[in-house]
Design an enzyme around this catalytic site. Structure first.
Site, mmCIF file in Angstrom:
data_model
loop_
_atom_site.group_PDB
_atom_site.id
_atom_site.type_symbol
_atom_site.label_atom_id
_atom_site.label_comp_id
_atom_site.label_asym_id
_atom_site.label_seq_id
_atom_site.Cartn_x
_atom_site.Cartn_y
_atom_site.Cartn_z
ATOM 1 N N GLU A 156 -1.782 5.805 9.428
ATOM 2 C CA GLU A 156 -0.651 6.716 9.060
ATOM 3 C C GLU A 156 -0.211 7.169 10.584
ATOM 4 O O GLU A 156 -0.147 8.559 10.857
ATOM 5 C CB GLU A 156 -0.997 7.612 8.110
ATOM 6 N N GLU A 318 -2.466 1.822 0.137
ATOM 7 C CA GLU A 318 -3.290 2.841 -0.206
ATOM 8 C C GLU A 318 -2.409 3.328 -1.364
ATOM 9 O O GLU A 318 -1.274 3.562 -1.413
ATOM 10 C CB GLU A 318 -3.593 4.116 0.717
#
Ligand code: GLA
Ligand code: ZN
Length: 689
Positions: A156, A318
């Site tokens: 991320e 995710e």
């Protein structure tokens, strides 16, 4: 004609199922148990090493790969694959102690202490060299390992750094872009408040203790942060490519995260991946749960991720198995929601269902975050059974790997446009409702099972029948010409209030709006915009006999453009205020096509009626030729020959769907379905024609 993409990696032509796996937090005895549980959970892909730098390089230059060797081998022995991460997302304490320059500096010029994650400078040569080295070591060691499936770059990517090196890099970036200070001063309109720069060294990034009012600067800084992050990422990729030239790379994006323009990063990735954490079952202000609205919002983001590489399947890198610990209330997923939300990603183009996390950690910040394996340590839990159920479902959907959808409709959601719009002071403060508007327009298509691409303004428009461009405030060079060409050639454009206002530097187009060619295409010009307070409303009153058969009246909120018609035809007018009777909805016939202008933010019923009429008139691609009950979504994937339609019930009640005389096989149950079909609470069916 066949129209498919290759699997993420040719060695695994299946849908992938698994999660973030942190064996570095556990002992070898637990690893053995993990392998047993992975099989029971029907998992075949584990994301390893995401935050494992300290375990891989416990002291500078001393590498300890033995544990990862064992894990990679164990995965291979158990017919599972590794999504192998580079560890740059968090660094060992020794690295920060030895090289304090790697720590990030905030906008207030304060350097962070060691701690957290993502806490690194994007420019620091030392940090880039250290990440290069560890990545190269990983690639050298595992590049040919049978378990290696894809590289998971960092984690991320996000944030910015204001250290001396980053500021110097920003100035160099500006110099390369503008060439001269005169050009920069003009683009940033620095005569305002006497901000004219006379030396490159005077320029600093936006900061709460310095400059925030120069919009061109704010915009360029955001562009720079994206470019610098991309550059950092490319340095990581280069290290991997030296030893593993053919292993694909991805990184986990964060949906509509405003800090990075993902359209600039996607070209450097082989596959796009994203992390999805919707707040299922969350009551709204009135206490009622709107999972249906949320489902449409999540679908919108899935569609961005599919569109980022022109339709190529993405990875749901995710998601949560049940409860997300960082939400205000870590609500568990109600029975059925896990399979439904997982398969929704697949419906929109994901070739994977992956979780954060495989095993709940024992300590620290994420010890109560949902996982496949809970602290109880065995498989006899509801969540584990739900995960295993998703795994068995994915095994039945092997034919879907690599398939996609080619929508007739595209919605423009553009990061730079969002940055500029939300930075402006006016016509409202702060968030202008742009993302919300895009999602509301999207909803009208989602409700009727019409697939949509979600693109930025630089993409090719020619392949669509309908182009929806809510609040296209910024129009970068050439975009208006491409829109004009699209409509001229027979396309249908839907544009709205507050469009065509500024150029790529956030400088207002002179001569009234919409600027550039948009004015001619839309056949109107806007003189004023009235911003309404929350709770205030006007009305959209359709003309009798309007071509779209809109009945109305509809409520209008937030913004009312006061427009003059030049070539366009008026379809509806305002119902109230001093501008009652003036145009609220117009259409212009331009070339072979049509350009609609929505002068105000109509309510959901208005958008539903408008797009219902357009979809019918233009016979746009639908996932299923059936009337979808409220809350039932249909989404198509196809290999160009066979079609697979995911039918998903987001209602907390059963629903029934009439398939008419068509007959399908449900790939999940093998049942042949025709006529009226009952859908249970949160039910999913995958109809193969
Ligand atoms: C993010 C991170 C993960 C984890 C999850 C928790 O998506 O990438 O490492 O922290 O959030 O929801
Ligand atoms: Zn820095």
């Amino acid at each position: 004609m066949k129209d498919t993409y290759p699997p993420i990696n040719g060695k695994a032509p299946v849908l992938l199922h698994g999660g973030d796996y942190n064996p570095d937090q556990w002992t070898p005895g637990v690893w053995e148990e993990d392998m047993r549980l992975m099989k029971l959970a029907h998992c075949n892909a584990m994301s390893v090493g995401i935050f494992a730098w300290a375990a891989l390089e416990p002291a500078e230059g001393r590498f300890t790969f033995d544990w990862l060797d064992r894990i990679m081998d164990m995965l291979a022995e158990n017919e599972a694959y590794a999504v192998l991460a580079t560890p740059s997302g968090a660094r060992p304490a020794w690295l920060a102690r030895t090289y304090p320059e790697v720590l990030r500096v905030r906008a207030n010029r304060q350097r962070n202490l060691f701690g957290q994650r993502h806490n690194h400078c994007l420019t620091s040569p030392v940090y880039r060299q250290k990440t290069y080295t560890i990545n190269a070591k990983l690639a050298e060691r595992y590049g040919n390992h049978p378990a290696l499936l894809i590289w998971h770059l960092s984690n991320e990517y996000n944030g910015e750094c204001h250290c001396d090196m980053c500021r110097a890099a920003f100035r160099a970036w500006l110099q390369a872009k503008y060439g001269t200070l005169d050009a920069l001063n003009h683009a940033w309109w620095t005569a305002f408040w006497s901000h004219t720069y006379s030396d490159w060294g005077e320029i600093d990034p936006p900061s709460e203790i310095g400059e925030t009012s120069v919009h061109g600067l704010n915009l360029d800084w955001k562009r720079f942060v994206t470019d610098q992050t991309t550059d950092f990422m490319r340095n990581e990729i280069a290290a991997l490519r030296t030893y593993a030239p053919n292993v694909p790379v991805t990184t986990n994006l964060m949906g509509t995260f405003p800090g990075l323009n993902y359209w600039k990063m996607a070209p450097h990735l082989d596959v796009v991946a994203w992390d999805s954490y919707p707040r299922w079952h969350k009551p709204g202000p009135e206490g009622t749960v709107d999972d249906i609205g949320l489902a449409s919002e999540v679908a919108f983001v899935h569609d961005i991720n599919r569109s980022l590489k022109g339709g190529r399947p993405f990875m749901l890198m995710e998601s949560v198995t049940s409860a997300t610990n960082w939400m205000d209330a870590a609500k568990v997923k109600r029975p059925g929601m896990h399979a439904l939300s997982s398969l929704q990603a697949v419906a929109h183009g994901s070739d994977t269902v992956q979780y954060f996390q495989w095993r709940k950690s024992r300590g620290s910040a994420e010890k109560f975050h949902g996982a496949v394996v809970d602290h109880v340590g065995h498989e006899k839990t509801r969540v584990f059974r739900d995960v295993a159920d998703v795994g068995t479902k994915l095994e039945k959907l092997g034919d879907i790997v690599g398939t996609t959808v080619r929508p007739d409709v595209a919605i423009i959601y553009d990061w730079e446009n969002a940055w500029a719009l939300n930075d402006a002071q006016g016509p409202r403060r702060g968030d202008k409702g742009y993302l919300d508007a895009c999602k509301r327009h999207y909803r009208a298509f989602w409700d009727r099972g019409v697939p949509v691409d979600v693109i930025d303004m630089d993409q090719d428009f020619t392949k669509y029948k309908v182009l929806v461009a809510p609040m296209l405030y910024m129009v970068r060079p050439g975009v208006d010409e491409r829109i004009a060409a699209f409509v001229k050639a027979g396309g249908t454009l839907v544009a709205t209030y507050w469009s065509g206002i500024v150029d790529e530097n956030d400088l207002v187009f002179l001569g009234g709006w919409p600027g550039g060619k948009l004015r001619k295409v839309l056949g109107i010009w806007a003189e004023e915009i009235d911003a309404l307070y929350p709770g205030e409303a006007n009305q959209i009153v359709p003309d009798e006999d309007n071509v779209l058969c809109l009945s109305g009246p509809y409520a209008a909120h937030d913004y009312c453009d006061l427009v003059h018609v030049q070539d366009a035809e008026v379809l509806a007018t305002y119902g109230q205020d001093f501008y009652a009777g003036r145009p609220a909805l117009t259409v212009n016939h331009y070339g072979e096509g049509e350009a609609y202008y929505l002068a105000t933010n109509g309510d959901d019923r208005f958008l539903n009626d408008l797009y219902g009429a357009l979809c019918a008139d233009l016979d746009v691609l639908r996932s299923l030729r059936a009337d979808l009950p409220r809350g039932v979504s249909a989404q198509l994937r196809s290999d160009g020959e066979r079609t697979f339609v995911f039918v998903m019930n987001f209602n907390a009640q059963p629903a029934s769907l009439d398939l008419g005389t068509a007959s399908y096989t449900d790939l999940l149950t093998g049942e042949v379905l025709t006529g009226v079909v009952e859908l249970g609470v949160y039910d999913v069916k995958v109809l193969a024609a």
